[in-house]
Scaffold this motif. Structure first.
Motif, PDB file in Angstrom:
ATOM      1  N   SER A  80      16.828  15.337 -16.869  1.00  0.00           N
ATOM      2  CA  SER A  80      16.646  13.938 -17.275  1.00  0.00           C
ATOM      3  C   SER A  80      16.195  13.815 -18.730  1.00  0.00           C
ATOM      4  O   SER A  80      16.086  12.709 -19.258  1.00  0.00           O
ATOM      5  CB  SER A  80      15.626  13.274 -16.345  1.00  0.00           C
ATOM      6  N   ASP A  81      15.908  14.919 -19.402  1.00  0.00           N
ATOM      7  CA  ASP A  81      15.517  14.859 -20.820  1.00  0.00           C
ATOM      8  C   ASP A  81      16.773  14.870 -21.694  1.00  0.00           C
ATOM      9  O   ASP A  81      17.610  15.767 -21.556  1.00  0.00           O
ATOM     10  CB  ASP A  81      14.655  16.080 -21.195  1.00  0.00           C
ATOM     11  N   LYS A  82      16.859  13.873 -22.564  1.00  0.00           N
ATOM     12  CA  LYS A  82      18.058  13.790 -23.406  1.00  0.00           C
ATOM     13  C   LYS A  82      17.859  14.638 -24.667  1.00  0.00           C
ATOM     14  O   LYS A  82      17.109  14.263 -25.572  1.00  0.00           O
ATOM     15  CB  LYS A  82      18.320  12.317 -23.767  1.00  0.00           C
ATOM     16  N   ASP A 136      19.710  15.439 -27.448  1.00  0.00           N
ATOM     17  CA  ASP A 136      20.922  15.105 -28.203  1.00  0.00           C
ATOM     18  C   ASP A 136      20.800  15.595 -29.649  1.00  0.00           C
ATOM     19  O   ASP A 136      19.822  16.242 -30.031  1.00  0.00           O
ATOM     20  CB  ASP A 136      21.193  13.595 -28.127  1.00  0.00           C
ATOM     21  N   ASN A 152      22.893  17.002 -20.104  1.00  0.00           N
ATOM     22  CA  ASN A 152      21.855  16.307 -20.874  1.00  0.00           C
ATOM     23  C   ASN A 152      21.650  16.918 -22.258  1.00  0.00           C
ATOM     24  O   ASN A 152      20.883  16.386 -23.066  1.00  0.00           O
ATOM     25  CB  ASN A 152      20.519  16.346 -20.119  1.00  0.00           C
ATOM     26  N   GLN A 211      11.608   9.133 -23.983  1.00  0.00           N
ATOM     27  CA  GLN A 211      12.276   9.840 -25.081  1.00  0.00           C
ATOM     28  C   GLN A 211      11.328   9.976 -26.284  1.00  0.00           C
ATOM     29  O   GLN A 211      11.296  11.003 -26.946  1.00  0.00           O
ATOM     30  CB  GLN A 211      13.564   9.097 -25.460  1.00  0.00           C
TER      31      GLN A 211
END
Ligand code: DGY
Length: 320
Positions: free
Chosen positions: A55-57, A59, A81, A37
């Motif tokens: 799989s990359d967050k 947010d 995600n 991250q």
């Protein structure tokens, strides 16, 4: 004015990179692994376009700390995600990759279904280990597929593509979907709606082809496995968090259901260690859409979304 910067969090097929490179300053994660991250945060600084993995967050914190970001294209059809709401509030456009992965993912759903039903991995190991000493009346018996009942949880494009294949196997097709189809659509697809408990009780084969959302999170656990037939085969090519993995392990260990085929995991890439010890489960590493054709088309679609979004044009598969 210089070219706009695009960051891609993992190298994707050349078909997508090519058109992007003509118009943008493209940087790709140089490592042959996914980013942490922190790396993701740092390496994408200054990018106006971002192509990211499931799989990359992505947010709120990520979006708010990247004020230059204008367009995100997820290199996946699922987009759990990405905080789309936070993106919208920050004027960031988001796109996913629908359509291009449908048939490949339906094919893998069926690969797992047949492999788990007919014990293909166990059989392969048996032969390789030199145990095949002759034809046997009870050798590696599995479960018949033709003419049985399939229950498809999540009946969007991928679920329906799984259903079309099931028709070739002469199957009775049940489905569950948040918003059931019209009677006309059901009759065209030869499928009948069932509430989840009824679907679980009636189906010989259950496939999960649903996205992860509030309605599907932890949908299947101990109580649901108890409803299934002892001969049931469960396949998940949707999202791992739809199944309570430890409870699935217990059901497989106790033979409450016959077998499972899994492409996705609750905490992937971590896998509940006991799963690895079971013979009645076939495991693939989230490769549902991994064909040359599908992954190339997905790369092209991501590139088209980025280019359109950066030019302020309508994106082919915009989510906001
Ligand atoms: C998706 O696109 O959501 C798939 O899980 C990737 O294979």
């Amino acid at each position: 004015m210089g070219k706009k910067r695009v960051f891609i969090t993992r190298e994707i097929p050349e078909s997508g990179l090519h058109s992007l490179r003509e118009e943008c300053d493209v940087k790709v994660n140089p490592h042959a692994r996914n980013l942490s991250q922190q790396e993701l945060m740092e390496m994408s600084k200054g990018a106006a376009g971002l192509i990211c993995l499931l799989s990359d967050k992505i947010d709120r914190e990520f979006i708010e700390s990247h004020p230059e970001l204008k367009v995100i294209a997820n290199y996946a059809v699922g987009y759990n995600n990405i905080d789309v709401q936070a993106a919208t509030e920050n004027n960031v456009k988001v796109a996913n990759g629908p359509g291009v992965l449908t048939e490949a993912t339906a094919d893998l759903t069926w690969s797992l279904l047949l492999a788990a039903a007919r014990r293909i991995v166990e059989s392969d190991n048996y032969v390789r280990q030199g145990k095949f000493s002759g034809w046997g009346p009870k050798l590696l018996r599995g479960h018949s597929v033709y003419g049985k009942t399939i229950g498809i949880i999540g009946f969007g494009h991928i679920g329906q593509a799984v259903g079309k294949r099931a028709r070739g196997f002469g199957m009775n097709i049940l489905y569950n979907k948040r918003n059931p189809l019209s009677a006309k659509q059901e009759s065209e697809l030869g499928a009948e709606f069932r509430e989840i408990p009824n679907l679980l009780q009636e189906a010989d084969f259950i496939t999960i082809n649903a996205p992860l959302n509030d309605g599907t999170y932890s949908l299947l656990g101990k109580a649901e496995f108890e409803l299934m037939k002892k001969t049931a085969v469960l396949v998940n090519t949707g999202r791992g968090k739809i199944i309570k993995e430890e409870e699935l392990v217990a059901a497989l260990q106790k033979k409450e259901i016959a077998a499972a085929g899994l492409d996705v995991y609750e905490n992937e890439p971590a896998i509940t260690p006991e799963l690895l010890k079971l013979d009645n489960v076939v495991l693939t590493p989230h490769t549902g859409s991994s064909t040359y054709q599908a992954r190339s088309e997905l790369a092209e679609l991501a590139a088209k979304n980025i280019l359109a979004g950066l030019k302020g044009e309508e994106m082919p598969s915009s989510l906001n």
